[in-house]
Scaffold this active site. Sequence first.
Site, PDB file in Angstrom:
ATOM      1  N   ARG A 162      12.859  -6.712   9.967  1.00 41.23           N
ATOM      2  CA  ARG A 162      13.489  -5.563  10.089  1.00 41.23           C
ATOM      3  C   ARG A 162      12.501  -4.754  11.375  1.00 41.23           C
ATOM      4  O   ARG A 162      11.508  -4.990  11.432  1.00 41.23           O
ATOM      5  CB  ARG A 162      13.783  -4.634   9.077  1.00 41.23           C
ATOM      6  CG  ARG A 162      12.375  -4.583   8.300  1.00 41.23           C
ATOM      7  CD  ARG A 162      12.674  -4.235   6.830  1.00 41.23           C
ATOM      8  NE  ARG A 162      11.383  -4.159   5.828  1.00 41.23           N
ATOM      9  CZ  ARG A 162      10.798  -4.814   5.302  1.00 41.23           C
ATOM     10  NH1 ARG A 162      10.987  -6.122   5.590  1.00 41.23           N
ATOM     11  NH2 ARG A 162       9.915  -4.648   4.576  1.00 41.23           N
TER      12      ARG A 162
ATOM     13  N   CYS B 192      13.867  16.664  14.274  1.00 40.01           N
ATOM     14  CA  CYS B 192      14.135  16.859  12.917  1.00 40.01           C
ATOM     15  C   CYS B 192      14.886  18.438  12.805  1.00 40.01           C
ATOM     16  O   CYS B 192      14.936  19.232  13.777  1.00 40.01           O
ATOM     17  CB  CYS B 192      13.043  16.934  12.094  1.00 40.01           C
ATOM     18  SG  CYS B 192      12.336  15.272  12.008  1.00 40.01           S
TER      19      CYS B 192
ATOM     20  N   LYS C 122       3.969  -1.533   3.952  1.00 38.85           N
ATOM     21  CA  LYS C 122       3.791  -0.909   2.673  1.00 38.85           C
ATOM     22  C   LYS C 122       3.479  -1.847   1.524  1.00 38.85           C
ATOM     23  O   LYS C 122       3.858  -2.771   1.620  1.00 38.85           O
ATOM     24  CB  LYS C 122       5.331  -0.147   2.259  1.00 38.85           C
ATOM     25  CG  LYS C 122       5.771   1.097   2.643  1.00 38.85           C
ATOM     26  CD  LYS C 122       7.200   1.107   2.299  1.00 38.85           C
ATOM     27  CE  LYS C 122       7.775   2.150   3.258  1.00 38.85           C
ATOM     28  NZ  LYS C 122       7.573   2.080   4.476  1.00 38.85           N
TER      29      LYS C 122
ATOM     30  N   ASP D 105       0.720  10.161   2.937  1.00 36.69           N
ATOM     31  CA  ASP D 105      -0.212   9.522   4.089  1.00 36.69           C
ATOM     32  C   ASP D 105      -1.363  10.487   4.497  1.00 36.69           C
ATOM     33  O   ASP D 105      -1.142  11.733   4.328  1.00 36.69           O
ATOM     34  CB  ASP D 105       0.818   9.111   5.086  1.00 36.69           C
ATOM     35  CG  ASP D 105       1.821   8.232   4.641  1.00 36.69           C
ATOM     36  OD1 ASP D 105       1.300   6.954   4.124  1.00 36.69           O
ATOM     37  OD2 ASP D 105       2.930   8.173   5.136  1.00 36.69           O
TER      38      ASP D 105
ATOM     39  N   CYS E 290       8.497  18.986   7.789  1.00 38.68           N
ATOM     40  CA  CYS E 290       7.845  19.038   6.626  1.00 38.68           C
ATOM     41  C   CYS E 290       6.297  19.229   6.992  1.00 38.68           C
ATOM     42  O   CYS E 290       5.861  18.561   7.860  1.00 38.68           O
ATOM     43  CB  CYS E 290       8.076  17.723   5.963  1.00 38.68           C
ATOM     44  SG  CYS E 290       9.916  17.314   5.843  1.00 38.68           S
TER      45      CYS E 290
ATOM     46  N   ARG F 257       4.583  11.640  10.499  1.00 37.47           N
ATOM     47  CA  ARG F 257       4.831  11.538  12.244  1.00 37.47           C
ATOM     48  C   ARG F 257       4.462  12.716  12.530  1.00 37.47           C
ATOM     49  O   ARG F 257       5.004  12.987  13.734  1.00 37.47           O
ATOM     50  CB  ARG F 257       5.992  10.906  12.413  1.00 37.47           C
ATOM     51  CG  ARG F 257       6.114   9.593  11.803  1.00 37.47           C
ATOM     52  CD  ARG F 257       7.132   8.711  12.974  1.00 37.47           C
ATOM     53  NE  ARG F 257       7.035   7.233  12.246  1.00 37.47           N
ATOM     54  CZ  ARG F 257       7.909   6.634  11.786  1.00 37.47           C
ATOM     55  NH1 ARG F 257       8.890   7.502  11.186  1.00 37.47           N
ATOM     56  NH2 ARG F 257       7.974   5.535  11.077  1.00 37.47           N
TER      57      ARG F 257
ATOM     58  N   CYS G 235       4.117  15.949   7.125  1.00 37.48           N
ATOM     59  CA  CYS G 235       5.118  14.772   7.731  1.00 37.48           C
ATOM     60  C   CYS G 235       4.002  13.526   8.330  1.00 37.48           C
ATOM     61  O   CYS G 235       2.888  14.140   9.005  1.00 37.48           O
ATOM     62  CB  CYS G 235       5.572  15.172   8.727  1.00 37.48           C
ATOM     63  SG  CYS G 235       6.517  13.669   9.918  1.00 37.48           S
TER      64      CYS G 235
ATOM     65  N   ARG H 175       7.207  -4.027  12.574  1.00 36.64           N
ATOM     66  CA  ARG H 175       6.033  -4.199  11.564  1.00 36.64           C
ATOM     67  C   ARG H 175       6.298  -5.504  10.766  1.00 36.64           C
ATOM     68  O   ARG H 175       5.480  -6.215  10.397  1.00 36.64           O
ATOM     69  CB  ARG H 175       5.896  -2.997  10.729  1.00 36.64           C
ATOM     70  CG  ARG H 175       4.387  -3.052  10.149  1.00 36.64           C
ATOM     71  CD  ARG H 175       4.293  -1.637   9.202  1.00 36.64           C
ATOM     72  NE  ARG H 175       5.086  -0.338   9.863  1.00 36.64           N
ATOM     73  CZ  ARG H 175       4.520   0.392  10.302  1.00 36.64           C
ATOM     74  NH1 ARG H 175       3.237   0.508  10.462  1.00 36.64           N
ATOM     75  NH2 ARG H 175       5.417   1.654  10.462  1.00 36.64           N
ATOM     76  N   TYR H 176       7.442  -5.677  10.188  1.00 33.98           N
ATOM     77  CA  TYR H 176       7.700  -6.587   9.120  1.00 33.98           C
ATOM     78  C   TYR H 176       8.789  -7.544   9.921  1.00 33.98           C
ATOM     79  O   TYR H 176       9.457  -7.273  10.901  1.00 33.98           O
ATOM     80  CB  TYR H 176       8.564  -6.072   8.214  1.00 33.98           C
ATOM     81  CG  TYR H 176       7.803  -5.071   7.528  1.00 33.98           C
ATOM     82  CD1 TYR H 176       6.703  -5.143   6.495  1.00 33.98           C
ATOM     83  CD2 TYR H 176       8.256  -3.644   7.634  1.00 33.98           C
ATOM     84  CE1 TYR H 176       6.046  -4.236   5.740  1.00 33.98           C
ATOM     85  CE2 TYR H 176       7.669  -2.687   6.991  1.00 33.98           C
ATOM     86  CZ  TYR H 176       6.657  -2.779   6.111  1.00 33.98           C
ATOM     87  OH  TYR H 176       5.761  -1.764   5.698  1.00 33.98           O
TER      88      TYR H 176
ATOM     89  N   ASP I 295       1.475   3.318   2.183  1.00 34.52           N
ATOM     90  CA  ASP I 295       1.605   2.747   3.546  1.00 34.52           C
ATOM     91  C   ASP I 295       0.045   2.443   3.772  1.00 34.52           C
ATOM     92  O   ASP I 295      -0.624   3.428   4.079  1.00 34.52           O
ATOM     93  CB  ASP I 295       2.141   3.445   4.690  1.00 34.52           C
ATOM     94  CG  ASP I 295       3.418   3.137   5.061  1.00 34.52           C
ATOM     95  OD1 ASP I 295       3.852   2.036   5.745  1.00 34.52           O
ATOM     96  OD2 ASP I 295       4.431   3.686   4.847  1.00 34.52           O
TER      97      ASP I 295
HETATM   98  S1  SF4 Z   1       8.989  13.964   7.108  1.00 27.23           S
HETATM   99 FE1  SF4 Z   1       8.727  14.328   9.225  1.00 27.23          FE
HETATM  100  S2  SF4 Z   1      10.381  12.861  10.103  1.00 27.23           S
HETATM  101 FE2  SF4 Z   1      10.797  13.100   8.011  1.00 27.23          FE
HETATM  102  S3  SF4 Z   1      12.215  14.952   8.385  1.00 27.23           S
HETATM  103 FE3  SF4 Z   1      10.080  15.749   7.730  1.00 27.23          FE
HETATM  104  S4  SF4 Z   1       9.326  16.204   9.841  1.00 27.23           S
HETATM  105 FE4  SF4 Z   1      11.000  14.766   9.934  1.00 27.23          FE
END
Ligand code: SF4
Length: 352
Positions: free
Chosen positions: A96, A105, A319, A275, A109, A114, A112, A92-93, A312
């Site tokens: 990097r 994971c 960002k 997000d 979360c 993603r 999340c 994206r940048y 973002d």
């Molecule tokens: S935010 Fe998403 S990618 Fe990051 S640890 Fe939690 S579930 Fe995994």
Amino acid sequence: MQSREKSLRSAADLADARLIAREKVSDLERVAARYAVAITPAIAELIEREDAADPIARQFVPAAAELAWRPQESQDPIGDGAHGPVEGVVHRYPDRVLLMLTHVCATYCRFCFRRETVGPQGKSMLSRRALANALAYVAERPEIWEVILSGGDPLVLSERRLGDVVGRLAAIEHVKIIRVHTRVPVVDPGRITPALVRALKAEGKAIYVVLHANHPRELSRAARDACGKLIDAGIPMLSQTVLLRGVNDDAQTLGDLMRAFVECRIKPFYLHHCDLAPGTARFRTTIEEGQSLMRALRGRYSGLCQPSYVLDIPGGHGKSPIGPNYLVSGQREPEQYVIEDFTGRQHSYRPG
Ligand code: SF4
């Protein structure tokens, strides 16, 4: 290395562990079928069952509200898809790239960004061939100075695999920085073993580990020890936190969290505005609330405790810092600026 106790991965597991009421199991099975669930023993231990608003539970225990999507929410809220030149790479940048080694994971979360791509379903690891293509993409572009291992959580990978990737990245002359984004030191601190620390080291390159944590209670004694192992081995640590309603959206909690990071020798780096991922509205604050919390941090806490509050931009535009801005007004004719101090008082400044 796996923790000896098992993670909780289904609604029935959560009911057995007294994290949800038994009558909620069928509703939450539908949520778990759509979005991955895992709660490690370290996190389950931090949750206070008697507190219906426990900020740790709120982050990890699924809720029926996750299946209620708002029109402005998106399956790819930060636009990773618009910047994926080869599998596993987000570029994206200019200087990097993100390298996504795994979709898995240690714990998932509920907010999340993603959430549509992480989870144990489907292809969990980048294949050998896809990894070779991704590394070739980096090697062919001398402008890539930094590679960020993200995902999924790269620290769920075996030491052998991590060491292999770090070694191959370190062999690319123009890659000077390898940054690892992880939640593992908090959610599975026993995973930070001497072998894992060795796997992260690379002669002649700087390795940074960026810890994702959102509430001061996450920095348990075991998590602090895990971070200490990385830092004592010469790996600097930074933090990232998501601003979450009901978790850290008050100045005291956020300030305590930033202080806890600094006490652990972790420099606060990013405070992310939450997000627009599907089914996450209950976590989002307004930007004005976020700015007001940043002002409170600036007014009451050491400069070491100040993260950068960022959004973002949806669509993959990257960002941007979203304030607050202390330069209230500025103009060249006549040369005078108005600047606000940490207490909110305004002052004029005339450059010499
Ligand atoms: S935010 Fe998403 S990618 Fe990051 S640890 Fe939690 S579930 Fe995994």
